[in-house]
Design an enzyme around this catalytic site. Structure first.
Site, PDB file in Angstrom:
ATOM      1  N   TRP A  20      10.506  13.110  26.721  1.00  0.00           N
ATOM      2  CA  TRP A  20      10.642  12.960  25.267  1.00  0.00           C
ATOM      3  C   TRP A  20      11.665  11.876  24.935  1.00  0.00           C
ATOM      4  O   TRP A  20      11.415  10.995  24.117  1.00  0.00           O
ATOM      5  CB  TRP A  20      11.058  14.322  24.713  1.00  0.00           C
ATOM      6  CG  TRP A  20      11.375  14.444  23.267  1.00  0.00           C
ATOM      7  CD1 TRP A  20      10.502  14.676  22.245  1.00  0.00           C
ATOM      8  CD2 TRP A  20      12.678  14.418  22.666  1.00  0.00           C
ATOM      9  NE1 TRP A  20      11.177  14.788  21.044  1.00  0.00           N
ATOM     10  CE2 TRP A  20      12.518  14.628  21.276  1.00  0.00           C
ATOM     11  CE3 TRP A  20      13.967  14.237  23.162  1.00  0.00           C
ATOM     12  CZ2 TRP A  20      13.588  14.665  20.389  1.00  0.00           C
ATOM     13  CZ3 TRP A  20      15.037  14.266  22.278  1.00  0.00           C
ATOM     14  CH2 TRP A  20      14.841  14.482  20.908  1.00  0.00           C
ATOM     15  N   GLY A 437      38.022   5.700  23.354  1.00  0.00           N
ATOM     16  CA  GLY A 437      38.085   5.832  24.807  1.00  0.00           C
ATOM     17  C   GLY A 437      37.024   5.083  25.575  1.00  0.00           C
ATOM     18  O   GLY A 437      37.330   4.306  26.462  1.00  0.00           O
ATOM     19  N   HIS A 646      41.387  13.879  19.942  1.00  0.00           N
ATOM     20  CA  HIS A 646      40.283  13.418  19.090  1.00  0.00           C
ATOM     21  C   HIS A 646      39.356  14.586  18.793  1.00  0.00           C
ATOM     22  O   HIS A 646      39.111  15.430  19.656  1.00  0.00           O
ATOM     23  CB  HIS A 646      39.499  12.308  19.800  1.00  0.00           C
ATOM     24  CG  HIS A 646      38.191  11.978  19.129  1.00  0.00           C
ATOM     25  ND1 HIS A 646      38.132  11.397  17.887  1.00  0.00           N
ATOM     26  CD2 HIS A 646      36.910  12.155  19.531  1.00  0.00           C
ATOM     27  CE1 HIS A 646      36.857  11.233  17.546  1.00  0.00           C
ATOM     28  NE2 HIS A 646      36.101  11.693  18.521  1.00  0.00           N
ATOM     29  N   CYS A 648      35.594  15.663  16.573  1.00  0.00           N
ATOM     30  CA  CYS A 648      34.385  15.185  15.910  1.00  0.00           C
ATOM     31  C   CYS A 648      33.966  16.127  14.791  1.00  0.00           C
ATOM     32  O   CYS A 648      34.025  17.345  14.963  1.00  0.00           O
ATOM     33  CB  CYS A 648      33.223  15.108  16.900  1.00  0.00           C
ATOM     34  SG  CYS A 648      33.385  13.829  18.153  1.00  0.00           S
ATOM     35  N   HIS A 699      27.587   5.910  15.650  1.00  0.00           N
ATOM     36  CA  HIS A 699      26.262   6.420  15.998  1.00  0.00           C
ATOM     37  C   HIS A 699      25.145   5.551  15.444  1.00  0.00           C
ATOM     38  O   HIS A 699      23.977   5.767  15.757  1.00  0.00           O
ATOM     39  CB  HIS A 699      26.106   7.860  15.509  1.00  0.00           C
ATOM     40  CG  HIS A 699      27.077   8.794  16.149  1.00  0.00           C
ATOM     41  ND1 HIS A 699      28.298   9.077  15.583  1.00  0.00           N
ATOM     42  CD2 HIS A 699      27.033   9.468  17.318  1.00  0.00           C
ATOM     43  CE1 HIS A 699      28.956   9.909  16.379  1.00  0.00           C
ATOM     44  NE2 HIS A 699      28.216  10.158  17.427  1.00  0.00           N
TER      45      HIS A 699
END
Length: 763
Positions: A20, A437, A646, A648, A699
């Site tokens: 996929w 990073g 960090h 998200c 992204h």
């Protein structure tokens, strides 16, 4: 129903060997023509349905398959396309669908965030300035496909209206009920059309029912599902919950539907307690989630049959469905291809295909009696063999755990003292710039690593290649004029896998992939034994990078809670004991970095928030354990050593006290993909330690414009102290291309310099 039935809630999309993912990325790259792409995807989708049928599953989900994300699928089904994508009505094109998820040169992608407390990400629907309408009945399309091509009378899976709106944005909280009511007629049409096609069972997912709800929410559920029942009285709706217990059990099981799906694995026994106390309606079916849909351990079928015997005291067999606790989206596809794993461990594993078998075995045992099922004893013996192995009985680790009280869990001095010492040592400018990073992992990097893993490249040659990449990117960072550099992480496949490969107690699979977001698949490690520190993990690359520059280079580690939350964790001991084992191992690495002159160390916890229990009353115990583990790993350093972390997609306001308690010198938090909404949290709460709000979205492949970054920075500085503010991207740059990475960082540094100059001029 004449007797107990077997069911599944959802199946992994990615394929046994990520077919996929490969098709998607080839299509995006223009290497696969649209028609061929859709043919390949259809073949994969049908193969998944056939596999479930062949496994003996009777209620097979259809419509759970997605080209990106099931929440996005629901949004486009209702024509909910943000205006910036210039949608003009009708069925949403494949191109627009992907644009919403990935962005374009002229339009930023929609926000992405975590699906409850999992590592799966969904695209957040945007409801502002959108009027929902049913532009295509996707569940009906998938049902007809399964019926016509495989003669499977499938069970359409639909994300329920209350959960869908709860997970969306673009409306006021006071408007919630009104917004839900806009969608109810559309869901009614979907069900009516399914009924006309002869559909018997429909699964409507309402995982919000497993969170903390108000009385108003519960009343709304009654109204919504009464309307839907009237619209399609001949369709049997299973109202599906998962990931936790339901607080208002009596109200939930009384909702006007034909079936209730409950999680009997992640409910901490609460669903079973409520079932025993209050019973179950005789006019409904209980869809009992008794096989863990989120972890990879083989079930002790004997124990599950004991649970089922309790359930059967309240529910007759002809009103019982057996299924996983949640969709199998969250586990790898099959164990069969894992040929190199120790047999003691492999025999104790169960991925999606094996879980289907466990469901059918339990169904058969309930129907015929467990004496007829030989595999019940086999499962018990496999689990006992692993628990009794040396893997789970590491004496040194267990001794350290018993002596936790002897480890210091606080820094030597408070932040204000550390800040002065660190500023004197580093001499950083106002608004220092850095990255999170990682830098792009090109095909060449992956190719060389694969050759090394296959033994086609010597250790010395591979190390030389990695050093070349580090040197190249140190020079690039200096040319861009970043203030704090990183070595780029070219030696790392994944931020958790890399550390797990060097720690004791971890096992890695060859094909154990799961979807994280879009085509991004990860291979979570299996924490199957006691976690032990075996060797230095990051020293060599970090020290080499620092030798190439006079600017500070951050040491990069993944934090204990992220390693825990992004792994499949052993279930024979308390979860927080495993977290502390990881923290003790990382503490040794932090101290080793410091001893080698690395005085900025980033210990990332991007998964801290996603591990929150669904119910707020359980948050404190989790957050206290998370903070303790982070401190256990980081606080033994000197005042001069600067600890970064960090995170998200954190809804910062909800966990701000815990983030403060981490006592990191600098935190970086995603804000660009939420279009700056996170900054509102700082208008209500003061955060007085170093902070970097990611100023652009990594992204999306687009290079941000200078004015976009300037707006993000200026907005943040309205509520944050410039002396504490760092500027960085919102996440690592591993998945991006080289040119777009360099160009985006140039824009970021330029925006920082302009803002810095303006601030200094106004002093």
């Amino acid at each position: 129903m004449s007797s107990v039935k077997s069911s599944n809630l959802g199946y992994p999309r990615i394929g046994e060997k990520r077919e996929w993912k490969k098709a998607l990325e080839q299509f995006w790259a223009g290497k696969l023509e649209k028609g061929i792409f859709l043919q390949e995807i259809e073949a994969l989708r049908l193969a998944h349905l056939k596999k479930q049928r062949d496994a003996g599953i009777e209620l097979i989900p259809v419509g759970d398959f997605s080209l990106y994300d099931h929440v996005l699928d629901t949004a486009v089904m209702f024509g909910l396309v943000p205006k910036r994508f210039e949608y003009d009505g009708g069925p949403v094109s494949l191109e627009t669908y992907f644009d919403i998820a990935r962005g374009t040169k002229g339009a930023v992608a929609s926000t992405m965030t975590k699906w409850f407390n999992t590592n799966y990400h969904y695209i957040v629907p945007e409801l502002e300035e959108c009027t929902p309408s049913l532009v295509e009945n996707r569940p009906l399309q998938f049902y007809k496909e399964a019926k016509e091509k495989l003669n499977i009378n499938g069970k359409p899976v639909i994300l329920g209206p209350v959960t869908f709106v709860k997970l969306s944005k673009g409306y006021k909280k006071s408007e919630f009920k009104e917004v839900v009511e806009q969608f109810v007629p559309l869901y009614a049409t979907i069900l009516a059309e399914l009924q006309a096609e002869g559909v018997e069972w429909v699964q409507i997912d309402e995982p919000i029912l497993s969170t903390t709800l108000s009385k108003e929410d519960l009343a709304l559920y009654t109204e919504v599902y009464q309307t839907l029942k009237e619209a399609a009285p001949n369709v049997k709706v299973i109202l599906q919950t998962y990931f936790d217990s339901v607080d208002h059990y009596k109200e939930v099981v009384s909702l006007p539907v034909e079936g209730i799906g409950l999680d009997f694995v992640h409910d901490r026994g609460e669903n079973l307690t409520a079932l025993n106390k209050y019973g179950f309606p005789t006019d409904k079916v209980l869809a009992a989630g008794v096989i863990d849909g989120r972890n990879i351990w083989r079930e002790n079928l004997d124990e599950q049959l004991l649970t089922l015997s309790e359930i059967e005291e309240a529910v007759s067999k002809d009103h019982l469905i057996l299924q996983p606790s949640s969709s199998l989206l969250h586990v790898p596809v099959t164990v069969k291809n894992e040929e190199t794993i120790d047999p003691v461990l492999k025999n104790a594993l169960s991925f999606a295909d094996e879980k289907l078998k466990e469901i059918t075995l339990l169904t058969k045992a309930v129907q015929q009696g467990k004496e007829s099922i030989e595999e019940i004893n086999v499962s018990k013996q496999a689990i006992q063999a692993l628990n009794g192995s040396s893997f789970r009985n590491h004496q040194d680790v267990q001794k350290e755990l018993k002596q936790l009280h002897s480890y210091k869990a606080a820094r030597q001095a408070p932040f204000d003292v550390r800040q002065r010492v660190q500023q004197e040592a580093f001499q950083l400018p106002l608004l220092p710039t850095t990255t999170i990073g990682s830098f792009p992992q090109t095909k060449e990097v992956r190719k060389e690593r694969l050759k090394w893993r296959k033994g086609e490249l010597s250790d010395e040659a591979y190390e030389a290649y990695i050093n070349e990449e580090i040197k190249k990117w140190i020079e690039i960072q200096e040319d861009i004029d970043l203030d704090v550099l990183v070595h780029g992480e070219f030696e790392r496949t994944d931020m958790v896998e890399y550390f797990g490969e060097k720690l004791g107690g971890f096992q890695f699979t060859k094909f154990g992939w799961v979807q994280s977001y879009g085509s991004r698949c990860v291979k979570p490690p299996l924490i199957y034994g006691d976690v032990s520190y075996e060797q230095a993990m990051t020293i060599k690359e970090t020290v080499y990078a620092q030798s190439l520059t006079n600017k500070p280079v951050k040491g990069m580690l993944t934090g204990p809670i992220t390693i825990l939350n992004w792994s499949f964790v052993r279930d024979d001991i308390p979860r927080y004991d495993v977290a502390n084992q990881i923290a003790l191992a990382l503490r040794k690495e932090v101290e080793a970095l410091e001893s080698q002159g690395i005085s900025m160390i980033q210990v990332d916890e991007p998964a801290l928030r996603e591990g929150l229990p669904l119910k707020r009353e359980n948050w404190d115990s989790y957050l206290n354990a998370a903070v303790y583990a982070f401190k256990l790993a980081t606080v033994s350093v000197q005042n001069e050593t600067q600890i970064h972390t960090h995170m998200c997609y954190s809804e910062f306001e909800e966990i701000i006290d815990a983030i403060k308690a981490l006592d990191a010198d600098v935190i970086s938090i995603e804000t660009s993909k939420s279009h700056g909404e996170l900054i509102y949290a700082f208008e209500k709460h003061t955060y007085n330690q170093g902070i970097g709000l990611g100023v652009y979205d990594i992204h999306s492949p687009r290079v941000p414009k200078l004015e976009e970054l300037q707006r993000n920075i200026d907005r943040a500085l309205q509520v944050l102290d410039p002396a504490l503010f760092w500027i960085n991207p919102d996440c690592g740059l591993k998945t991006r291309g080289i040119s777009e990475t360099v160009e985006a960082l140039k824009v970021m540094v330029e925006s920082a310099k302009q803002t810095r100059q303006n601030l200094l001029q106004n002093v």
